[in-house]
Scaffold this motif. Structure first.
Motif, PDB file in Angstrom:
ATOM      1  N   MET A   1     -57.900  13.462  49.244  1.00  0.00           N
ATOM      2  CA  MET A   1     -58.114  14.789  49.937  1.00  0.00           C
ATOM      3  C   MET A   1     -57.160  15.707  49.288  1.00  0.00           C
ATOM      4  O   MET A   1     -56.170  15.275  48.716  1.00  0.00           O
ATOM      5  CB  MET A   1     -57.602  14.795  51.371  1.00  0.00           C
ATOM      6  CG  MET A   1     -57.804  15.876  52.057  1.00  0.00           C
ATOM      7  SD  MET A   1     -56.924  15.780  53.822  1.00  0.00           S
ATOM      8  CE  MET A   1     -58.127  14.612  54.495  1.00  0.00           C
ATOM      9  N   ARG A   2     -57.317  17.039  48.958  1.00  0.00           N
ATOM     10  CA  ARG A   2     -56.747  18.015  48.463  1.00  0.00           C
ATOM     11  C   ARG A   2     -55.344  18.121  49.202  1.00  0.00           C
ATOM     12  O   ARG A   2     -55.299  18.215  50.379  1.00  0.00           O
ATOM     13  CB  ARG A   2     -57.377  19.254  48.502  1.00  0.00           C
ATOM     14  CG  ARG A   2     -58.661  19.348  47.489  1.00  0.00           C
ATOM     15  CD  ARG A   2     -59.109  20.718  47.403  1.00  0.00           C
ATOM     16  NE  ARG A   2     -58.312  21.720  46.689  1.00  0.00           N
ATOM     17  CZ  ARG A   2     -58.719  23.020  46.754  1.00  0.00           C
ATOM     18  NH1 ARG A   2     -60.017  23.338  47.117  1.00  0.00           N
ATOM     19  NH2 ARG A   2     -57.839  23.733  46.126  1.00  0.00           N
ATOM     20  N   ARG A   3     -54.334  18.087  48.645  1.00  0.00           N
ATOM     21  CA  ARG A   3     -53.082  18.374  49.020  1.00  0.00           C
ATOM     22  C   ARG A   3     -52.983  19.507  49.938  1.00  0.00           C
ATOM     23  O   ARG A   3     -52.176  19.583  50.920  1.00  0.00           O
ATOM     24  CB  ARG A   3     -51.710  17.906  48.127  1.00  0.00           C
ATOM     25  CG  ARG A   3     -50.389  18.170  48.665  1.00  0.00           C
ATOM     26  CD  ARG A   3     -49.416  17.981  47.681  1.00  0.00           C
ATOM     27  NE  ARG A   3     -49.380  16.660  47.014  1.00  0.00           N
ATOM     28  CZ  ARG A   3     -48.610  16.303  46.135  1.00  0.00           C
ATOM     29  NH1 ARG A   3     -47.406  16.822  45.733  1.00  0.00           N
ATOM     30  NH2 ARG A   3     -48.634  15.221  45.379  1.00  0.00           N
ATOM     31  N   SER A   4     -53.302  20.600  49.382  1.00  0.00           N
ATOM     32  CA  SER A   4     -53.256  21.807  50.183  1.00  0.00           C
ATOM     33  C   SER A   4     -53.824  21.962  51.522  1.00  0.00           C
ATOM     34  O   SER A   4     -53.470  22.368  52.428  1.00  0.00           O
ATOM     35  CB  SER A   4     -53.699  22.895  49.258  1.00  0.00           C
ATOM     36  OG  SER A   4     -55.114  22.944  49.062  1.00  0.00           O
ATOM     37  N   HIS A   5     -55.044  21.291  51.990  1.00  0.00           N
ATOM     38  CA  HIS A   5     -55.932  20.992  52.903  1.00  0.00           C
ATOM     39  C   HIS A   5     -55.124  20.057  53.858  1.00  0.00           C
ATOM     40  O   HIS A   5     -54.734  20.451  54.876  1.00  0.00           O
ATOM     41  CB  HIS A   5     -57.047  20.347  52.249  1.00  0.00           C
ATOM     42  CG  HIS A   5     -58.202  21.339  51.902  1.00  0.00           C
ATOM     43  ND1 HIS A   5     -59.345  21.130  51.406  1.00  0.00           N
ATOM     44  CD2 HIS A   5     -57.991  22.716  51.449  1.00  0.00           C
ATOM     45  CE1 HIS A   5     -60.108  21.994  50.872  1.00  0.00           C
ATOM     46  NE2 HIS A   5     -59.176  23.107  50.724  1.00  0.00           N
ATOM     47  N   PHE A   6     -54.381  19.075  53.299  1.00  0.00           N
ATOM     48  CA  PHE A   6     -53.682  18.273  54.085  1.00  0.00           C
ATOM     49  C   PHE A   6     -52.447  18.835  54.637  1.00  0.00           C
ATOM     50  O   PHE A   6     -52.215  18.695  55.849  1.00  0.00           O
ATOM     51  CB  PHE A   6     -53.379  16.826  53.287  1.00  0.00           C
ATOM     52  CG  PHE A   6     -52.258  15.876  54.071  1.00  0.00           C
ATOM     53  CD1 PHE A   6     -53.023  15.045  54.980  1.00  0.00           C
ATOM     54  CD2 PHE A   6     -50.820  15.982  54.023  1.00  0.00           C
ATOM     55  CE1 PHE A   6     -52.252  14.163  55.594  1.00  0.00           C
ATOM     56  CE2 PHE A   6     -50.214  15.175  54.696  1.00  0.00           C
ATOM     57  CZ  PHE A   6     -50.723  14.130  55.705  1.00  0.00           C
ATOM     58  N   THR A   7     -51.621  19.639  53.946  1.00  0.00           N
ATOM     59  CA  THR A   7     -50.491  20.302  54.080  1.00  0.00           C
ATOM     60  C   THR A   7     -50.888  21.310  55.185  1.00  0.00           C
ATOM     61  O   THR A   7     -49.970  21.315  56.204  1.00  0.00           O
ATOM     62  CB  THR A   7     -49.899  20.967  52.829  1.00  0.00           C
ATOM     63  OG1 THR A   7     -49.756  20.121  51.919  1.00  0.00           O
ATOM     64  CG2 THR A   7     -48.632  21.511  53.623  1.00  0.00           C
ATOM     65  N   VAL A   8     -51.860  22.007  55.454  1.00  0.00           N
ATOM     66  CA  VAL A   8     -52.138  22.970  56.196  1.00  0.00           C
ATOM     67  C   VAL A   8     -52.385  22.287  57.538  1.00  0.00           C
ATOM     68  O   VAL A   8     -51.978  22.650  58.567  1.00  0.00           O
ATOM     69  CB  VAL A   8     -53.350  24.033  55.718  1.00  0.00           C
ATOM     70  CG1 VAL A   8     -53.797  24.705  57.001  1.00  0.00           C
ATOM     71  CG2 VAL A   8     -52.888  25.049  54.733  1.00  0.00           C
ATOM     72  N   ALA A   9     -53.222  21.237  57.491  1.00  0.00           N
ATOM     73  CA  ALA A   9     -53.562  20.770  58.668  1.00  0.00           C
ATOM     74  C   ALA A   9     -52.442  19.841  59.179  1.00  0.00           C
ATOM     75  O   ALA A   9     -52.223  19.694  60.312  1.00  0.00           O
ATOM     76  CB  ALA A   9     -54.678  19.486  58.338  1.00  0.00           C
TER      77      ALA A   9
END
Length: 203
Positions: free
Chosen positions: A133-141
């Motif tokens: 999973m993209r780190r940016s997507h994970f971080t926001v979630a």
């Protein structure tokens, strides 16, 4: 227990409320000890006035977000090897498969949803890292889920403390009434017995 919580040092309650959620996913501790336990205790302690509720919320949110972010990185770098080293009872195949299926179906939304179940909360970050999973997507979630979880769980502990105090007061009132009734009954019984003895002693 309520009074015991009120007597704990505020720094200790806040530290544990942040540390336990931080260790859930970064060390898989959440498979053994749910992080919300410490946050609920922090909320209850806040209701006693021993520490501010916002401090518990901030500590829990920071711990949850940082811990899951570490879990994501660890999963990306060492996920399969790390899972293989866990004791069998902690790496149940069905839990891992359910977590993988949740991430496959929901993507970043699984990070938010997984935050509300102890087993998912411990496994989702690492498996999300393994799944690329993209780190940016994970971080926001992760930030959304971690902050919402911390605020609601701490508030739940605070409200539980309020309910406990109200229940304690009601039970105290009921106990007082029962004790008063018992004492009154004993006095009446003694008076009746005394009168009967006097009647018997009269010729």
């Amino acid at each position: 227990m309520y009074d015991w919580l009120a007597g704990l040092p505020p720094w200790l309650v806040i530290t544990v409320a942040g540390l336990l959620p931080a260790l859930e996913a970064s060390t898989f501790l959440g498979l053994l000890v749910p992080g919300e336990t410490a946050v609920i205790i922090g909320g209850v302690a806040a209701h006693t006035g021993a520490l501010p509720l916002w401090a518990v919320m901030v500590a829990a949110a920071v711990g949850a977000v940082v811990g899951d972010q570490i879990g994501f990185v660890v999963g990306r770098r060492h996920g399969p090897a790390l899972l293989g080293r866990l004791p069998g009872r902690l790496r149940r195949r069905e839990q891992i498969d359910r977590t993988l299926a949740l991430i496959a179906r929901r993507g970043a939304a699984a990070v938010v949803l997984g935050r509300w179940t102890a087993a998912f909360r411990a496994l989702v970050p690492g498996i999300a890292g393994m799944s690329r999973m993209r780190r940016s997507h994970f971080t926001v979630a992760n930030v959304i889920g971690g902050v919402a979880w911390a605020v609601l769980v701490a508030a739940g502990g605070y409200l539980a403390g309020a309910s406990y105090r109200a229940l304690e007061q009601r039970l105290g009132l009921v106990s007082g009434l029962l004790l008063g009734t018992f004492v009154l009954g004993v006095i009446v019984a003694l008076l009746v017995a005394h009168r009967r003895r006097r009647r018997r002693s009269v010729p």
